[in-house]
Design a protein around this motif. Structure first.
Motif, PDB file in Angstrom:
ATOM      1  N   ARG A  55     -27.014 -10.686 -29.597  1.00  0.00           N
ATOM      2  CA  ARG A  55     -26.766  -9.381 -28.980  1.00  0.00           C
ATOM      3  C   ARG A  55     -27.887  -8.921 -28.035  1.00  0.00           C
ATOM      4  NH1 ARG A  55     -22.396  -7.147 -30.597  1.00  0.00           N
ATOM      5  NH2 ARG A  55     -22.948  -5.051 -29.917  1.00  0.00           N
ATOM      6  N   PRO A  56     -28.152  -9.677 -26.989  1.00  0.00           N
ATOM      7  CA  PRO A  56     -29.142  -9.195 -26.008  1.00  0.00           C
ATOM      8  C   PRO A  56     -28.623  -7.935 -25.317  1.00  0.00           C
ATOM      9  CG  PRO A  56     -28.323 -11.400 -25.434  1.00  0.00           C
ATOM     10  CD  PRO A  56     -27.531 -10.938 -26.598  1.00  0.00           C
ATOM     11  N   GLU A  57     -29.542  -7.207 -24.680  1.00  0.00           N
ATOM     12  CA  GLU A  57     -29.172  -5.965 -24.011  1.00  0.00           C
ATOM     13  C   GLU A  57     -28.141  -6.216 -22.920  1.00  0.00           C
ATOM     14  OE1 GLU A  57     -30.107  -2.732 -24.677  1.00  0.00           O
ATOM     15  OE2 GLU A  57     -30.774  -3.805 -26.485  1.00  0.00           O
ATOM     16  N   VAL A  58     -27.237  -5.267 -22.749  1.00  0.00           N
ATOM     17  CA  VAL A  58     -26.249  -5.365 -21.671  1.00  0.00           C
ATOM     18  C   VAL A  58     -26.992  -5.342 -20.331  1.00  0.00           C
ATOM     19  CG1 VAL A  58     -24.431  -4.054 -20.485  1.00  0.00           C
ATOM     20  CG2 VAL A  58     -24.341  -4.340 -22.979  1.00  0.00           C
ATOM     21  N   GLY A  59     -26.591  -6.216 -19.429  1.00  0.00           N
ATOM     22  CA  GLY A  59     -27.225  -6.256 -18.107  1.00  0.00           C
ATOM     23  C   GLY A  59     -28.354  -7.269 -18.008  1.00  0.00           C
ATOM     24  N   THR A  60     -28.768  -7.881 -19.147  1.00  0.00           N
ATOM     25  CA  THR A  60     -29.848  -8.876 -19.106  1.00  0.00           C
ATOM     26  C   THR A  60     -29.360 -10.099 -18.325  1.00  0.00           C
ATOM     27  OG1 THR A  60     -30.373  -8.166 -21.324  1.00  0.00           O
ATOM     28  CG2 THR A  60     -31.470 -10.174 -20.543  1.00  0.00           C
ATOM     29  N   SER A  61     -30.236 -10.624 -17.495  1.00  0.00           N
ATOM     30  CA  SER A  61     -29.858 -11.828 -16.735  1.00  0.00           C
ATOM     31  C   SER A  61     -29.688 -13.009 -17.695  1.00  0.00           C
ATOM     32  CB  SER A  61     -30.945 -12.159 -15.713  1.00  0.00           C
ATOM     33  OG  SER A  61     -30.912 -13.532 -15.422  1.00  0.00           O
ATOM     34  N   ILE A  62     -28.749 -13.841 -17.396  1.00  0.00           N
ATOM     35  CA  ILE A  62     -28.481 -14.971 -18.287  1.00  0.00           C
ATOM     36  C   ILE A  62     -29.696 -15.886 -18.402  1.00  0.00           C
ATOM     37  CG2 ILE A  62     -27.441 -16.350 -16.444  1.00  0.00           C
ATOM     38  CD1 ILE A  62     -25.674 -17.601 -18.579  1.00  0.00           C
ATOM     39  N   ASN A  63     -30.504 -15.937 -17.339  1.00  0.00           N
ATOM     40  CA  ASN A  63     -31.668 -16.820 -17.387  1.00  0.00           C
ATOM     41  C   ASN A  63     -32.717 -16.318 -18.376  1.00  0.00           C
ATOM     42  OD1 ASN A  63     -30.739 -17.376 -14.201  1.00  0.00           O
ATOM     43  ND2 ASN A  63     -31.307 -19.139 -15.441  1.00  0.00           N
ATOM     44  N   SER A  64     -32.655 -15.016 -18.683  1.00  0.00           N
ATOM     45  CA  SER A  64     -33.572 -14.522 -19.704  1.00  0.00           C
ATOM     46  C   SER A  64     -33.040 -14.830 -21.089  1.00  0.00           C
ATOM     47  CB  SER A  64     -33.771 -13.010 -19.561  1.00  0.00           C
ATOM     48  OG  SER A  64     -34.106 -12.702 -18.239  1.00  0.00           O
ATOM     49  N   VAL A  65     -31.733 -14.942 -21.190  1.00  0.00           N
ATOM     50  CA  VAL A  65     -31.140 -15.242 -22.499  1.00  0.00           C
ATOM     51  C   VAL A  65     -31.319 -16.727 -22.810  1.00  0.00           C
ATOM     52  CG1 VAL A  65     -29.036 -15.175 -23.880  1.00  0.00           C
ATOM     53  CG2 VAL A  65     -29.466 -13.413 -22.146  1.00  0.00           C
ATOM     54  N   PHE A  66     -30.984 -17.564 -21.818  1.00  0.00           N
ATOM     55  CA  PHE A  66     -31.139 -19.013 -21.999  1.00  0.00           C
ATOM     56  C   PHE A  66     -32.290 -19.491 -21.124  1.00  0.00           C
ATOM     57  CE2 PHE A  66     -26.695 -18.121 -22.882  1.00  0.00           C
ATOM     58  CZ  PHE A  66     -26.553 -18.723 -24.111  1.00  0.00           C
ATOM     59  N   SER A  67     -33.512 -19.344 -21.654  1.00  0.00           N
ATOM     60  CA  SER A  67     -34.635 -19.885 -20.890  1.00  0.00           C
ATOM     61  C   SER A  67     -34.649 -21.385 -21.159  1.00  0.00           C
ATOM     62  CB  SER A  67     -35.934 -19.213 -21.309  1.00  0.00           C
ATOM     63  OG  SER A  67     -36.119 -19.414 -22.691  1.00  0.00           O
ATOM     64  N   GLY A  68     -35.767 -22.054 -20.934  1.00  0.00           N
ATOM     65  CA  GLY A  68     -35.813 -23.489 -21.245  1.00  0.00           C
ATOM     66  C   GLY A  68     -35.159 -24.321 -20.176  1.00  0.00           C
ATOM     67  N   ASN A  69     -34.864 -23.719 -19.041  1.00  0.00           N
ATOM     68  CA  ASN A  69     -34.344 -24.546 -17.962  1.00  0.00           C
ATOM     69  C   ASN A  69     -35.516 -25.226 -17.258  1.00  0.00           C
ATOM     70  OD1 ASN A  69     -35.119 -21.949 -16.940  1.00  0.00           O
ATOM     71  ND2 ASN A  69     -34.377 -22.707 -14.974  1.00  0.00           N
ATOM     72  N   ASP A  70     -35.253 -26.364 -16.740  1.00  0.00           N
ATOM     73  CA  ASP A  70     -36.342 -27.105 -16.101  1.00  0.00           C
ATOM     74  C   ASP A  70     -35.740 -28.062 -15.084  1.00  0.00           C
ATOM     75  OD1 ASP A  70     -38.838 -28.059 -15.509  1.00  0.00           O
ATOM     76  OD2 ASP A  70     -39.268 -28.845 -17.509  1.00  0.00           O
ATOM     77  N   THR A  71     -36.585 -28.503 -14.176  1.00  0.00           N
ATOM     78  CA  THR A  71     -36.178 -29.545 -13.236  1.00  0.00           C
ATOM     79  C   THR A  71     -37.156 -30.687 -13.399  1.00  0.00           C
ATOM     80  OG1 THR A  71     -35.341 -27.902 -11.715  1.00  0.00           O
ATOM     81  CG2 THR A  71     -35.768 -30.085 -10.812  1.00  0.00           C
ATOM     82  N   ILE A  72     -36.633 -31.882 -13.576  1.00  0.00           N
ATOM     83  CA  ILE A  72     -37.501 -33.043 -13.763  1.00  0.00           C
ATOM     84  C   ILE A  72     -37.413 -33.922 -12.515  1.00  0.00           C
ATOM     85  CG2 ILE A  72     -38.057 -34.997 -15.266  1.00  0.00           C
ATOM     86  CD1 ILE A  72     -38.141 -32.211 -16.645  1.00  0.00           C
ATOM     87  N   PHE A  73     -38.554 -34.139 -11.900  1.00  0.00           N
ATOM     88  CA  PHE A  73     -38.616 -35.051 -10.748  1.00  0.00           C
ATOM     89  C   PHE A  73     -39.083 -36.410 -11.258  1.00  0.00           C
ATOM     90  CE2 PHE A  73     -39.621 -30.812  -9.113  1.00  0.00           C
ATOM     91  CZ  PHE A  73     -38.695 -30.692  -8.077  1.00  0.00           C
TER      92      PHE A  73
END
Lengths: 344, 816
Positions: free
Chosen positions: B147-165
């Motif tokens: 139950r994150p706050e309404v209006g929170t960006s999805i990237n704040s809910v699901f962090s852990g994104n990364d780009t691997i070169f």
């Protein structure tokens, strides 16, 4: 007399068209104008005529002779026509295919090699050749490759047992091997000739790779070397830009990507950009390595790097042919299937 | 090497750069990007947390719901049509608002717009996990149980994104085999500040070291540090550490081992942690291995060492193959409480040799063999100690033990500022060059002698002015090298004649309807033995062949061409005539054991093919091949009117009495073999048909001869006189020898009166009317005088003399 001559001409007229072969014609002709021919007889009879008749009869005989000759000429023309037709045989059906084999072909790798070489020839490069069997010094040491560089490993380079190769001169007593690049030709040319130099060396190279769609135990390279006074990175780019525009068209886009080779400093890999390749999901495709000749290389062949400078470049002929012709498997080049060979 | 964007961001702020910009930057400064992989959720705009306030059935569709969803704390709920039924009022969900672009598998983003669904306006979309790329498949929309706050960006809910070169680091840049190294490069290229990881200069110490001593006995290790830590608690690493390692493809093991691996990928310094309790005798010895000494490496394999390899040992046994891999004997395990942390610097070539020899590569060996920055070894170790203390607890016990010395720092390079312009050929001013080099932490000191440029200690690849030019160009941008025209001076040099010949020969054969082939130079030894004998086969064997069918150098192009004949015939291609040019390898006939490389042109020709035609052509035969090979010889610059061909004997390649040879490779530098190939061998090859072949061999030196220009020879206008005669000779007598002899008689008979222009064979007869074992050759002799028309009488006299000479000086009988 006149009747006699008319009859003679009429006879010739009537019988002439029946003549089909030359021998018949000749004997037919003799019947009139031969030594015993009827016209000849008539002419001979002239002598016995009174003097005043001679011009009249002479004129008549002449007229008859002209008529006969016309008949003979027509007749001969027809016979000659027939003879020629006979010599030619039956009329031909030009829609039939030629039984001769289709035209010969040059191998696509040879065509690509000659195309590349001819581009560089236009800007003053000439071909240098070397041997495929080489020595470790000429392939590695002279080119500033460290003694423990992995390319020298038995894993990567084919070597020979200790044997004497009479027409491949060693520097000292180093190992014999199959050249891994045609850069050894640059070394041999630098040693044998004097600067300024502008050479292009196409040739076969060997790497100890398992054969698959992109690897081959031998492959072909074209390398170039340009040695002069005060040669710059800008000159290198000018020559390569010229080459790529000739090879790939005036719109060819290339980029120089810094890289590392022991024998050049700075070193670059050259990528080329093509709309055709972008469709395949790849924007830039590596096509060549190049760089300014490393001062160490100059020292190894006895040139003063303060005085001479230059650049070198090298590319794989298979790779370029694959890009240009759209071939997806290097093994096609070595299979020699006529359905492949006849496409180029 | 795998590079995590999140990890890089710890040292350089790349948030203003897109992944594409970073990828391009890496490429343009010399790190080829072999792959880019996105992990977790990409950055998504207009995708945020919403709450389903209420919903009802869609008036026009049974399976759809008409929902009121609050997507902003201060806004009225919006209407969204949704096909899922797994949610209830009050659930928090993910909403993609109009303007959002969702990732799809095919790479084309899915744009969210205001739309009408069955007559009802829908102002966005409630998303499932698969629609966001968070799962392969999903059932219904994603319900956010946290139950994150309404209006929170999805990237704040699901962090852990990364780009691997996945990048390629060239061997001259060992300093870039870490995230810090690559962050330095990117910071230099983008001209951004670098924030290196904080390293404590010292650490709090209690008690004594766990080891009595470190004994440094080998030159392979110029520098060795050992740190002691007591009382660690081995456990799983914290999430940040595990995530970091997993991002670059490593498997987390435990907090201590993970800390060492983290440092390796952070700053490129390999470290090794020993379980102190397993070190016997209380000391470490860095020494050469004993010949045949055995060690069981961490991969579970027993390795036998040689005396050229170095090990880290305790009093009794080797514990680590220096720089390459540790053993199971001193491994940190769940029961470890005290550890010794090794930080060392090894001589690159020694580690490379060991790693190659054992066919054992590791992240450590890879870095040590290319060169680790010894000047950063200690600080890397201190950082690792800090992380271990933070994640595994414990305390540093005693001072570090240190053996050996730091290597010299790189020598400063003297360079004239103008050198950059002279070498590049274009004109960046001194200040520009200086600024670019400074971005790479190269310190420049102007002196009366030019610039004194000091590279940082990790840049041991920079030794000469040209090395600095490359650095300048990399960062300045190779795309800024100006375009220009080719300007050349003329150079007096000719194309290599062998290349010219190959091209002429190939074009000649192409024009004769041959197809050019290209085969491998390496062939099967058994085949060479069959065709050319065991002696040559053994001479052409490689030391280290990779495959048995590519174990020997080819002595001839013909077997390859037979492969192509067979291939094409078995594939139903109408094959008739093939050729190849290339290098072949033979024994030099004159001296024992020596080999040489020859240029060759070879062709094969089928006298009969399977193809049927409405019109038959004359079949090619040996003399077709002979004519062709003579033409090739002409192309090579050998002008002999009628080269003498001798029959080939005792060869397994050629059919006896149907093959011939000319030239002498050692004497004349060329040789031709031609004729019908050995039928028995062809059959074994799978070709049950006669095959005509020809090969020209040339020594490369053959072309070194100076070729003089042709000098014109004047010729007379007098007519020639011809006389013919027929000679009955032995059947096996080569016709050419008869012709040669007659030519001699003719010259003798003519003397200096006039000249014999030619003697040619124009007919050959064998059969009835001739004695057994004989044949008849008809020859034509042409005479000419340069100053007069020959009289019949004088020619007749000569003709009679010739016949007398034949009768007197040869066994030939003039056929009447």
């Amino acid at each position: 007399m006149q009747d006699q001559l008319n009859a003679l001409v009429a006879e010739a007229q009537t019988n002439a068209h029946a003549l089909a072969v030359r021998a018949d014609f000749e004997s037919f002709k003799a019947r009139f104008v031969g030594p015993n021919g009827s016209l000849t007889q008539a002419m001979k009879g002239m002598g016995t005529l009174p003097k005043e008749q001679k011009p009249v009869v002479g004129k008549l005989i002449n007229e008859a002779k002209q008529k006969l000759e016309a008949i003979f000429a027509t007749c001969l023309a027809i016979i000659e026509e027939k003879e020629m037709a006979q010599r030619l045989g039956n009329p031909v059906d030009p829609s039939l295919a030629s039984p001769d084999a289709p035209s010969g072909t040059r191998h696509p790798l040879a065509q690509m090699r000659e195309e590349i070489v001819s581009i560089f020839r236009k800007i003053g490069f000439t071909i240098a050749e070397g041997s495929e069997v080489e020595t470790e010094w000429h392939v590695f040491d002279a080119l500033n490759t460290k003694p423990d560089h992995p390319a020298r490993d038995l894993q990567d380079t084919y070597y020979f047992p200790d044997r004497d190769w009479v027409n491949v001169k060693a520097h000292a007593d180093e190992r014999y091997l199959l050249r891994t690049h045609t850069s050894s030709v640059q070394i041999r040319t630098l040693l044998a000739e004097k600067p300024p130099l502008r050479i292009i060396s196409p040739g076969r190279c060997f790497r100890r790779d398992t054969v698959d769609a992109t690897h081959s135990s031998n492959f072909h390279q074209v390398e170039g070397l340009y040695i002069d006074k005060k040669v710059t990175v800008k000159d290198l780019k000018a020559v390569l830009d010229y080459f790529f525009r000739e090879l790939l068209g005036p719109d060819a886009k290339t980029r120089f990507r810094p890289h590392f080779f022991p024998y050049t400093e700075p070193s670059f890999e050259v990528d080329f950009h093509s709309a055709h390749l972008a469709k395949l999901g790849k924007q830039w495709v590596e096509i060549m390595g190049c760089g300014m000749v490393d001062p160490e290389v100059f020292k190894n062949v006895g040139y003063d790097p303060e005085q001479w400078s230059g650049f070198a470049f090298g590319m794989g002929i298979e790779r370029i042919a694959m890009i240009v012709y759209g071939i997806d498997d290097i093994r096609y080049f070595y299979q020699n299937d006529l359905r492949f060979l006849r496409q180029f | 090497m795998k590079l995590s964007l999140q990890w890089l961001q710890r040292y350089v702020n790349l948030s203003a750069k897109s992944v594409q910009q970073i990828e391009e930057a890496l490429t343009l400064i010399g790190f080829e990007v072999e792959g880019v992989e996105h992990k977790g959720l990409p950055v998504l705009e207009n995708v945020q947390v919403g709450e389903v306030v209420e919903f009802q059935k869609h008036p026009n569709a049974d399976k759809l719901r008409l929902c009121k969803v609050k997507t902003h704390p201060n806004e009225e709920p919006r209407t969204i049509v949704c096909g899922a039924s797994n949610f209830a009022a009050g659930d928090r969900v993910i909403v993609a608002l109009p303007g959002a672009a969702l990732p799809t598998k095919d790479g084309n983003p899915f744009h969210i717009k205001i739309s009408k669904i069955r007559g009802q306006e829908s102002l966005g979309m409630m998303c499932s996990a698969s629609e966001l790329g968070l799962a392969e498949t999903s059932d219904g929309i994603l319900i956010l149980t946290t139950r994150p706050e309404v209006g929170t960006s999805i990237n704040s809910v699901f962090s852990g994104n990364d780009t691997i070169f996945d990048i390629e680091v060239t061997p001259n840049r060992p300093d870039c085999l870490s995230h810090l190294g690559m962050a330095r490069e990117l910071a230099a290229y983008f001209d951004l500040p670098l924030t290196p990881p904080q390293t404590p200069h010292t650490c709090e110490i209690s008690g004594n070291p766990l080891l009595s001593s470190v004994d440094l006995q080998t030159a392979t290790c110029p520098l060795y540090y050992a740190f002691s830590i007591c009382g660690v608690k081995i456990a799983e690493s914290p999430a940040w550490l595990k995530d970091a390692l997993q991002a670059v493809g490593l498997r987390p093991i435990n907090n201590v081992v993970d800390a060492t691996n983290y440092i390796l990928h952070e700053c490129g310094q390999p470290l090794h942690a020993f379980d102190a309790g397993k070190i016997r005798g209380g000391k470490l010895i860095v020494r050469q291995a004993a010949e045949g000494e055995k060690i069981t490496t961490l991969d579970g394999k027993v390795r036998e060492l040689t005396a050229k390899m170095a090990v880290i040992a305790d009093a009794e046994r080797p514990l680590v193959i220096a720089g390459v891999m540790g053993s199971l004997d001193a491994e940190v395990d769940a029961n470890t409480t005290d550890i010794v942390l090794e930080a060392a610097w090894f001589v690159p070539s020694d580690i490379r040799w060991t790693s190659r020899r054992l066919a054992l590569s590791s992240d450590s060996a890879y870095r040590f063999e290319r060169g680790v920055d010894a000047h950063a070894t200690e600080s890397a170790a201190l950082r690792c100690v800090k992380i271990i203390l933070e994640t595994a607890g414990g305390a540093v016990s005693g001072n570090k033990l240190q053996q050996g010395q730091l290597p010299q720092t790189p020598t400063p390079i003297t360079v004239q500022p103008s050198f950059f312009r002279e070498y590049c050929g274009f004109g960046p001013d001194d200040a520009t060059v200086q600024a670019v080099l400074a971005r790479l932490s190269l310190s420049i000191q102007p002196t009366s002698n030019g610039w004194l440029v000091t590279p940082p200690p990790y840049r041991r690849d920079l030794e000469r002015p040209v090395d600095l030019v490359e650095e300048f160009l990399r960062i300045y941008g190779t795309d800024r090298i100006p375009e220009s025209d080719v300007v050349n001076r003329g150079i007096h040099r000719k194309d290599a004649p062998i290349a010219v010949f190959n091209s002429l020969a190939a074009n000649l054969l192409q024009s004769k309807r041959f197809n050019e082939c290209v085969h491998y130079s390496l062939r099967d030894g058994k085949e060479i033995e069959q065709w050319f004998g065991a002696e040559l086969a053994s001479a052409l064997k490689l030391t280290n062949p990779l495959a048995s069918d590519q174990s020997h150098l080819r002595p001839s192009l013909i077997p390859g061409l037979l492969d192509a004949l067979r291939h094409n015939r078995s594939h139903g291609n109408d094959v008739r005539a093939l050729f190849e040019t290339g290098r072949v390898f033979r024994k030099r006939p004159t001296d024992e054991g020596s080999l040489w490389e020859l240029a060759s042109v070879a062709c094969v020709l089928l006298p009969q093919t399977d193809s049927r035609h409405w019109l038959q052509r004359e079949k090619p035969d040996l003399f077709t091949m002979k004519g062709l090979m003579i033409e090739l010889l002409e192309t090579a610059g050998v002008h002999i009117e009628n080269p003498i061909f001798e029959p080939l004997h005792e060869t397994s390649l050629w059919q006896e009495r149907h093959s011939a040879q000319t030239g002498d490779i050692t004497q004349e530098g060329y040789e031709i073999n031609l004729g019908t190939l050995n039928l028995r061998m062809l059959k074994a090859w799978g070709l049950e048909m006669p095959v005509l072949a020809g090969e020209l061999l040339i020594t490369p030196a053959f072309f070194d001869k100076n070729r003089s220009r042709v000098k014109f020879q004047p010729y007379g206008t007098q007519p020639a006189s011809v006389r013919d005669l027929a000679l009955i000779v032995d059947r096996w007598q080569p016709a050419e020898s008869v012709r040669g002899e007659l030519d001699g008689f003719a010259r003798k008979a003519v003397g200096s009166a006039f000249s014999v222009e030619s003697v040619d064979i124009f007919d050959l007869y064998e059969g009835t009317g001739l004695p057994e074992g004989k044949k008849s050759l008809a020859l034509s002799m042409k005479f000419r005088a340069s100053d007069r028309t020959l009289k019949d009488e004088e020619v007749n006299t000569v003709f009679e003399t010739i016949q007398k000479l034949i009768a007197a000086e040869s066994t030939y009988i003039v056929r009447k």
